[in-house]
Design a protein around this motif. Structure first.
Motif, PDB file in Angstrom:
ATOM      1  N   GLY A  78       1.146   1.512   2.876  1.00 22.92           N
ATOM      2  CA  GLY A  78       1.256   2.840   3.454  1.00 22.92           C
ATOM      3  C   GLY A  78       0.097   3.734   3.067  1.00 22.92           C
ATOM      4  O   GLY A  78      -0.423   4.492   3.893  1.00 22.92           O
ATOM      5  N   LEU A  79      -0.335   3.642   1.809  1.00 23.44           N
ATOM      6  CA  LEU A  79      -1.478   4.432   1.356  1.00 23.44           C
ATOM      7  C   LEU A  79      -2.753   4.014   2.079  1.00 23.44           C
ATOM      8  O   LEU A  79      -3.568   4.862   2.466  1.00 23.44           O
ATOM      9  N   LEU A  80      -2.940   2.722   2.276  1.00 24.26           N
ATOM     10  CA  LEU A  80      -4.115   2.252   3.002  1.00 24.26           C
ATOM     11  C   LEU A  80      -4.065   2.685   4.466  1.00 24.26           C
ATOM     12  O   LEU A  80      -5.094   3.018   5.061  1.00 24.26           O
ATOM     13  N   ALA A 123      -8.827   9.415  -1.746  1.00 26.04           N
ATOM     14  CA  ALA A 123      -7.721   9.490  -2.703  1.00 26.04           C
ATOM     15  C   ALA A 123      -6.637   8.466  -2.366  1.00 26.04           C
ATOM     16  O   ALA A 123      -6.100   7.794  -3.262  1.00 26.04           O
ATOM     17  N   SER A 124      -6.319   8.335  -1.085  1.00 31.65           N
ATOM     18  CA  SER A 124      -5.309   7.357  -0.668  1.00 31.65           C
ATOM     19  C   SER A 124      -5.738   5.942  -1.034  1.00 31.65           C
ATOM     20  O   SER A 124      -4.928   5.130  -1.498  1.00 31.65           O
ATOM     21  N   THR A 125      -7.015   5.656  -0.837  1.00 28.81           N
ATOM     22  CA  THR A 125      -7.521   4.325  -1.154  1.00 28.81           C
ATOM     23  C   THR A 125      -7.475   4.049  -2.648  1.00 28.81           C
ATOM     24  O   THR A 125      -7.065   2.967  -3.087  1.00 28.81           O
ATOM     25  N   VAL A 126      -7.879   5.030  -3.446  1.00 27.17           N
ATOM     26  CA  VAL A 126      -7.857   4.858  -4.907  1.00 27.17           C
ATOM     27  C   VAL A 126      -6.420   4.696  -5.404  1.00 27.17           C
ATOM     28  O   VAL A 126      -6.146   3.858  -6.279  1.00 27.17           O
ATOM     29  N   PHE A 127      -5.499   5.466  -4.858  1.00 29.54           N
ATOM     30  CA  PHE A 127      -4.095   5.326  -5.262  1.00 29.54           C
ATOM     31  C   PHE A 127      -3.527   3.968  -4.834  1.00 29.54           C
ATOM     32  O   PHE A 127      -2.689   3.389  -5.535  1.00 29.54           O
ATOM     33  N   ALA A 128      -3.976   3.454  -3.695  1.00 36.27           N
ATOM     34  CA  ALA A 128      -3.560   2.112  -3.281  1.00 36.27           C
ATOM     35  C   ALA A 128      -4.056   1.071  -4.287  1.00 36.27           C
ATOM     36  O   ALA A 128      -3.331   0.143  -4.649  1.00 36.27           O
ATOM     37  N   MET A 129      -5.302   1.232  -4.736  1.00 36.84           N
ATOM     38  CA  MET A 129      -5.825   0.344  -5.778  1.00 36.84           C
ATOM     39  C   MET A 129      -4.935   0.390  -7.020  1.00 36.84           C
ATOM     40  O   MET A 129      -4.597  -0.640  -7.616  1.00 36.84           O
ATOM     41  N   LEU A 130      -4.560   1.621  -7.420  1.00 35.85           N
ATOM     42  CA  LEU A 130      -3.755   1.805  -8.620  1.00 35.85           C
ATOM     43  C   LEU A 130      -2.375   1.167  -8.476  1.00 35.85           C
ATOM     44  O   LEU A 130      -1.877   0.513  -9.411  1.00 35.85           O
ATOM     45  N   GLY A 184     -15.399   1.519  -3.620  1.00 34.97           N
ATOM     46  CA  GLY A 184     -14.390   1.312  -2.582  1.00 34.97           C
ATOM     47  C   GLY A 184     -14.740   0.156  -1.662  1.00 34.97           C
ATOM     48  O   GLY A 184     -13.876  -0.648  -1.300  1.00 34.97           O
ATOM     49  N   ALA A 185     -16.018   0.063  -1.284  1.00 33.59           N
ATOM     50  CA  ALA A 185     -16.445  -1.029  -0.413  1.00 33.59           C
ATOM     51  C   ALA A 185     -16.326  -2.374  -1.119  1.00 33.59           C
ATOM     52  O   ALA A 185     -15.858  -3.364  -0.531  1.00 33.59           O
ATOM     53  N   ALA A 186     -16.731  -2.423  -2.395  1.00 31.92           N
ATOM     54  CA  ALA A 186     -16.637  -3.669  -3.157  1.00 31.92           C
ATOM     55  C   ALA A 186     -15.180  -4.086  -3.329  1.00 31.92           C
ATOM     56  O   ALA A 186     -14.840  -5.277  -3.216  1.00 31.92           O
ATOM     57  N   TRP A 187     -14.317  -3.099  -3.590  1.00 30.90           N
ATOM     58  CA  TRP A 187     -12.896  -3.412  -3.719  1.00 30.90           C
ATOM     59  C   TRP A 187     -12.335  -3.951  -2.406  1.00 30.90           C
ATOM     60  O   TRP A 187     -11.573  -4.928  -2.404  1.00 30.90           O
ATOM     61  N   GLY A 188     -12.686  -3.320  -1.301  1.00 29.59           N
ATOM     62  CA  GLY A 188     -12.189  -3.778  -0.007  1.00 29.59           C
ATOM     63  C   GLY A 188     -12.615  -5.194   0.295  1.00 29.59           C
ATOM     64  O   GLY A 188     -11.814  -6.016   0.769  1.00 29.59           O
ATOM     65  N   LEU A 189     -13.863  -5.504   0.000  1.00 25.16           N
ATOM     66  CA  LEU A 189     -14.369  -6.850   0.256  1.00 25.16           C
ATOM     67  C   LEU A 189     -13.694  -7.863  -0.657  1.00 25.16           C
ATOM     68  O   LEU A 189     -13.277  -8.943  -0.216  1.00 25.16           O
ATOM     69  N   GLY A 190     -13.568  -7.524  -1.939  1.00 28.46           N
ATOM     70  CA  GLY A 190     -12.919  -8.431  -2.879  1.00 28.46           C
ATOM     71  C   GLY A 190     -11.454  -8.644  -2.560  1.00 28.46           C
ATOM     72  O   GLY A 190     -10.940  -9.771  -2.637  1.00 28.46           O
ATOM     73  N   THR A 191     -10.766  -7.564  -2.183  1.00 29.18           N
ATOM     74  CA  THR A 191      -9.350  -7.676  -1.839  1.00 29.18           C
ATOM     75  C   THR A 191      -9.149  -8.519  -0.587  1.00 29.18           C
ATOM     76  O   THR A 191      -8.232  -9.345  -0.518  1.00 29.18           O
ATOM     77  N   ALA A 192     -10.006  -8.324   0.407  1.00 23.42           N
ATOM     78  CA  ALA A 192      -9.917  -9.121   1.630  1.00 23.42           C
ATOM     79  C   ALA A 192     -10.130 -10.601   1.321  1.00 23.42           C
ATOM     80  O   ALA A 192      -9.426 -11.472   1.869  1.00 23.42           O
TER      81      ALA A 192
END
Length: 216
Positions: A78-80, A123-130, A184-192
């Motif tokens: 939902g946050l993403l 902020a939504s993206t960082v909270f999703a990471m958390l 954020g970009a590195a996290w998105g790529l790593g998560t994908a």
């Protein structure tokens, strides 16, 4: 299989969006680290269309990552999803020259809408990471990627928040903003990558792949 496809396309959107925004910033603004990334999207910039395409690609990446997450992580998804909506809004509503913000500069309504959407999106993206980093329902590799990202993103985001009201536009905020977006970009790529690999493995086990049976 749908989550495999979503994760794979999300990785492509992260790469394409990051490349487009980076190109627009480097080629278009000429402000170096003293300006905001969003300045590449102002109406007078010759690279504004490239910038907007990049931002919309990143919004699509967030939405696809939300779809690729396992059902046990609805809050993160939902946050993403919210991050995707506000990222798209920040790309659709551009700021004026210099992207002025209070309390140091007079801002237009569009400036405030753009800045607000950008802040909420990040902020939504960082909270999703958390959420993922702390969730027992997330796979270990998924938690590891999010923990590494959060360890950098949270203090940088906090520094940006303080800088906005104490320092204003300049090399400090410009550098911190670029660092946060890079994380954020590195996290998105790593998560994908983790989601795509894990989901493919689950599909192989379900289909009775001998190799995956041995691993199980």
């Amino acid at each position: 299989m749908a989550r495999v496809a979503a994760a794979s396309v999300a990785a492509g959107c992260v790469l394409a969006g990051t490349a487009a925004v980076t190109f627009a910033v480097v080629a278009g603004t000429g402000a170096g680290l003293t300006g905001y990334v969003s300045e590449a999207g102002i109406a007078s910039s010759g690279y504004a269309p490239t910038y907007r395409i990049g931002v919309f690609a990143l919004a699509a990446a967030l939405l696809l990552l939300a779809a690729a997450l396992p059902p046990a992580l609805p809050v993160a998804a939902g946050l993403l999803g919210a991050g995707a909506v506000f990222t798209a809004l920040s790309g659709a509503v551009t700021c004026s020259a210099g992207c002025p913000l209070p309390p140091f500069e007079a801002a237009t309504v569009a400036d405030l809408v753009h800045a607000g959407a950008s802040i909420v999106a990040m902020a939504s993206t960082v909270f999703a990471m958390l959420v993922i980093a702390l969730s027992p329902h997330a796979a270990p590799r998924l938690r590891r990627v999010s923990r590494l990202a959060v360890a950098v993103a949270l203090p940088v985001a906090g520094a940006i928040a303080v800088g906005l009201v104490t320092v204003g536009r300049g090399s400090l905020l410009g550098g911190l903003e670029r660092l946060l977006l890079a994380v954020g970009a590195a996290w998105g790529l790593g998560t994908a990558a983790v989601l795509g690999r894990r989901t493919r493995s689950a599909v192989n086990v379900t289909n009775g792949s001998p190799r995956e049976k041995q691993r199980v």
